[in-house]
Design an enzyme around this catalytic site. Structure first.
Site, mmCIF file in Angstrom:
data_model
loop_
_atom_site.group_PDB
_atom_site.id
_atom_site.type_symbol
_atom_site.label_atom_id
_atom_site.label_comp_id
_atom_site.label_asym_id
_atom_site.label_seq_id
_atom_site.Cartn_x
_atom_site.Cartn_y
_atom_site.Cartn_z
ATOM 1 N N LYS A 218 10.405 5.646 -4.982
ATOM 2 C CA LYS A 218 10.640 4.675 -6.103
ATOM 3 C C LYS A 218 9.982 5.362 -7.486
ATOM 4 O O LYS A 218 10.440 5.346 -8.552
ATOM 5 C CB LYS A 218 10.219 3.293 -5.702
ATOM 6 N N GLU A 224 2.584 12.519 -0.885
ATOM 7 C CA GLU A 224 3.107 12.957 0.296
ATOM 8 C C GLU A 224 4.531 13.383 0.085
ATOM 9 O O GLU A 224 5.113 14.689 0.467
ATOM 10 C CB GLU A 224 3.242 11.960 1.299
ATOM 11 N N GLU A 365 1.801 -4.977 4.533
ATOM 12 C CA GLU A 365 1.583 -4.709 3.228
ATOM 13 C C GLU A 365 1.734 -5.789 2.277
ATOM 14 O O GLU A 365 1.210 -5.899 1.244
ATOM 15 C CB GLU A 365 2.584 -3.406 2.939
ATOM 16 N N HIS A 396 4.910 -1.470 30.874
ATOM 17 C CA HIS A 396 3.790 -0.921 31.863
ATOM 18 C C HIS A 396 2.893 -0.132 31.301
ATOM 19 O O HIS A 396 2.172 1.004 31.462
ATOM 20 C CB HIS A 396 4.770 0.129 32.553
ATOM 21 N N LYS A 524 -6.086 6.637 -2.017
ATOM 22 C CA LYS A 524 -5.289 7.758 -2.865
ATOM 23 C C LYS A 524 -6.344 8.333 -3.774
ATOM 24 O O LYS A 524 -6.374 9.488 -4.055
ATOM 25 C CB LYS A 524 -3.880 7.030 -3.662
HETATM 26 O O1 F6P Z 1 2.089 2.874 0.390
HETATM 27 C C1 F6P Z 1 2.113 2.273 -0.751
HETATM 28 C C2 F6P Z 1 3.526 2.427 -1.391
HETATM 29 O O2 F6P Z 1 3.455 1.963 -2.484
HETATM 30 C C3 F6P Z 1 4.556 1.460 -0.466
HETATM 31 O O3 F6P Z 1 4.582 0.274 -1.003
HETATM 32 C C4 F6P Z 1 5.909 2.287 -1.052
HETATM 33 O O4 F6P Z 1 6.710 1.916 -0.076
HETATM 34 C C5 F6P Z 1 5.430 3.875 -0.637
HETATM 35 O O5 F6P Z 1 4.059 3.937 -1.290
HETATM 36 C C6 F6P Z 1 6.054 4.814 -1.450
HETATM 37 O O6 F6P Z 1 6.283 4.636 -2.515
HETATM 38 P P1 F6P Z 1 7.305 5.599 -3.456
HETATM 39 O O7 F6P Z 1 8.603 5.230 -2.988
HETATM 40 O O8 F6P Z 1 7.013 5.163 -4.688
HETATM 41 O O9 F6P Z 1 6.952 7.013 -3.109
#
Ligand code: F6P
Length: 558
Positions: A218, A224, A365, A396, A524
């Site tokens: 987003k 990551e 969350e 189990h 972060k």
């Molecule tokens: O973990 C925090 C967060 O902002 C989530 O809410 C979101 O789904 C995820 O990181 C990934 O964010 P992005 O889609 O901006 O990479």
């Protein structure tokens, strides 16, 4: 130690308006009367209990008759819902009000699956939504038909979605759940973890010439995802592809056009969504591209239609017949009045094996908050740990704790009436286990029953007396069972939307904002500070003693 939230403490002037309110206080008083009544007794008193305490929607049955609730409990919970202005909040959600108050924006995921125009501050957002759906359809068709060729002229065989959180969990869960609907032979893969092992293991068997990367973020700033995306591009180029081939093999899904261009993906290869779509509510948007690529656009649209059907039910059904409302209220009852601290999600369908992980983000969350909408600390619990595994595996492993442990745990059982693979008598066996577990959790086994069972066995009298306490199951555990005809795209869409709305209902009762996630920021920020420390070999004393010790141990042994 930080203050613990204790919803059972006696009234005092520091209480919040919610816990002081008449509806909350009435539920507190009611709890003490109900806790003495085993649920199976309630069935004896009310022959209609199953009918009265279950709801149907299309081919979905939601049975909460095994929950420790009476008609009075539900009436009091509905009073609480009205006191918290539930109907108005639902309307506001659907009409694009800025329900995400700390980020000052709407949470309009319902617009992503709406058949009718949805207005957001004077703009019909359905037009944009449909334009992106059309873009997804055209691209999906090209990939699935083989018309889109990789750099050496072969069609795409593998799709690697690189994203994390909402940009991974929803698409991955749905793609797994709808595997029987994957028909084109294209193999989807998901890379989320910054641990290079996941990327290595995913890429190792792949041919770069037939692989498409979907970079899903987003914000397009997530460490990551960007790290994995850069490494994927390096791998792609190192395998013999050229810079100009990137356009055929990398697409982006994001709200951040500038960052996509900066990464090196042509914005023409970008699928857009908008800031009013929360990450964990985004699988219905272009974030669902890997789903559409795997199962085809018709099935993706069926998923949206199922969610839309649940949206209409949520918006238009009176509170007492409204499935997300009733499940949200029952969860509030469990968490705030029965002391439940942990919630197990137990799908008796192997295809739902990622559903508990998906719900962890959706529930934890969203509602893992300790400050209410007015900026005040809450004095009541706002959620539980969510976890689970498909049945029968969990039976189990951890069900022992559910049956005889000391923790107070609620559970949702989910099962299809029809298996996607009806082999022999596997499915009746699976469902017999599902029904038996819900029955055992409710009824338990009392001393008399245990004694009777042992008396009719060959166990000696002395051993019998020793064994009796170990074999007693207290029962009365809060259990909901959801049955549906078959796990098809529409039913899955319905189920996911049901949980989304249940989470919203809980947030309304708790007066918290379920659409922000400030709690993920601190880690972060600190990782950003620690990273430069790991780039040299000198031992550190800059942090607290434990953190120094961990960093220095790592430096010694890396
Ligand atoms: O973990 C925090 C967060 O902002 C989530 O809410 C979101 O789904 C995820 O990181 C990934 O964010 P992005 O889609 O901006 O990479």
């Amino acid at each position: 130690m930080k203050d613990k939230v204790d919803s059972s403490r006696p009234p005092d002037k520091t209480m919040t308006p919610l816990t002081q309110s008449p509806a909350w206080q009435a539920l507190q008083a009611h709890r003490s009367t109900l806790s003495k009544q085993p649920v199976y007794d309630l069935f004896r008193q009310d022959a209609q209990r199953f009918e009265q305490f279950s709801l149907h929607f299309d081919d979905l049955l939601v049975d909460f008759s095994k929950q420790p609730v009476t008609r009075e409990t539900l009436a009091l919970l509905l009073t609480l819902a009205r006191q918290q202005d539930m109907e108005n909040w639902i309307t506001r959600l659907f009409h694009g009000a800025r329900v995400n108050n700390t980020e000052d924006r709407a949470a309009l995921h319902i617009a992503l699956r709406s058949k009718e125009p949805v207005m957001l501050e004077g703009e019909n957002v359905t037009l944009k939504v449909n334009a992106v759906l059309d873009q997804m359809a055209a691209f999906t068709d090209k990939i699935r038909s083989g018309d889109h060729k990789g750099y050496d002229g072969q069609p795409i065989t593998d799709i690697v979605n690189i994203g994390i959180g909402g940009s991974d969990l929803g698409p991955c869960m749905v793609t797994e759940a709808l595997k029987p609907y994957q028909s084109s032979g294209i193999r989807p893969h998901f890379v989320s973890n910054i641990d290079g092992t996941q990327l290595y293991e995913t890429l190792q068997p792949l041919n770069p010439a037939t692989t498409l990367f979907v970079i899903a973020s987003k914000t397009f700033t997530t460490q990551e995802t960007l790290t994995n995306a850069h490494s994927a591009r390096n791998w792609f180029l190192a395998q013999g592809a050229q810079e100009q081939d990137i356009a055929r093999h990398f697409v982006a899904v994001s709200t951040n056009r500038a960052a996509v261009a900066h990464f090196g993906i042509d914005p023409g290869n970008m699928f857009e969504f908008w800031d009013w779509v929360g990450g964990r509510y985004s699988l219905w948007s272009a974030i669902g591209l890997p789903i559409a690529l795997a199962i085809g656009m018709d099935h993706f649209r069926a998923l949206l239609a199922g969610a839309n059907a649940m949206d209409q039910h949520f918006l238009n059904t009176p509170l007492e017949k409204n499935i997300p409302v009733m499940l949200g209220l029952i969860a509030v009852w469990q968490i705030n009045f029965l002391g439940v601290t942990s919630h197990a999600v137990l799908p008796y369908d192997q295809y739902l094996h990622r559903f508990p992980a998906y719900l962890q983000q959706l529930e934890m969350e969203s509602n893992g908050k300790r400050i209410d909408r007015n900026g005040n600390a809450v004095d009541y619990a706002t959620g539980t740990a969510v976890w689970g595994e498909p049945g029968t595996n969990g039976q189990h492993a951890f069900y022992q704790l559910l049956h005889q442990g000391t923790a107070s745990i609620s559970a949702d059982f989910l099962a299809p009436c029809q298996s996607q693979h009806p082999i022999g008598n596997h499915h009746p066996l699976l469902l017999a286990n599902c029904f038996a577990q819900t029955q055992a959790l409710m009824c338990g086994k009392n001393e008399q029953e245990v004694r009777h069972e042992l008396e009719s066995s060959s166990v000696s009298a002395a051993l019998r007396e020793k064994l009796i306490p170990h074999k007693i199951h207290p029962g009365n555990h809060p259990v909901t069972t959801m049955l549906f005809r078959k796990l098809d795209p529409a039913t899955l869409g319905m189920l996911i939307a049901l949980y989304e709305h249940k989470v919203f209902v809980q947030s309304v009762i708790w007066n918290i904002n379920p659409f922000d996630q400030w709690g993920v920021e601190l880690g972060k920020q600190l990782a950003g500070k620690i990273l430069p420390e790991l780039e040299h070999d000198q031992f550190t004393a800059a942090y607290d003693g434990s953190t120094n010790g961990l960093i220095n141990f790592y430096k010694r042994y890396r």
